[in-house]
Design a protein around this motif. Structure first.
Motif: not given
Length: 58
Positions: A44-54
């Motif tokens: 979940r954390d890994t997939l959620g990080a994909l949506d985080a602004p970079r």
């Protein structure tokens, strides 16, 4: 009978989570839920990080 788990995905966190699943053979069933919950959280954390602004990407 267990299914084969991919050895590597190329993502360290995911590979670590999958390795934990592969180690369940021989572990008492009572301990499986804790492992599943930990693996689920990592995924979940890994997939959620994909949506985080970079920074630097638009």
């Amino acid at each position: 009978m267990s299914e084969a788990v991919p050895l590597e995905t190329g993502h360290g966190a995911v590979d670590g989570a999958l390795a934990r699943l592969a180690e369940l053979d021989g572990v008492p069933v009572e301990a499986h839920a804790e492992v599943f919950e930990g693996v689920h959280q990592v995924l979940r954390d890994t997939l959620g990080a994909l949506d985080a602004p970079r920074p630097g990407l638009s």
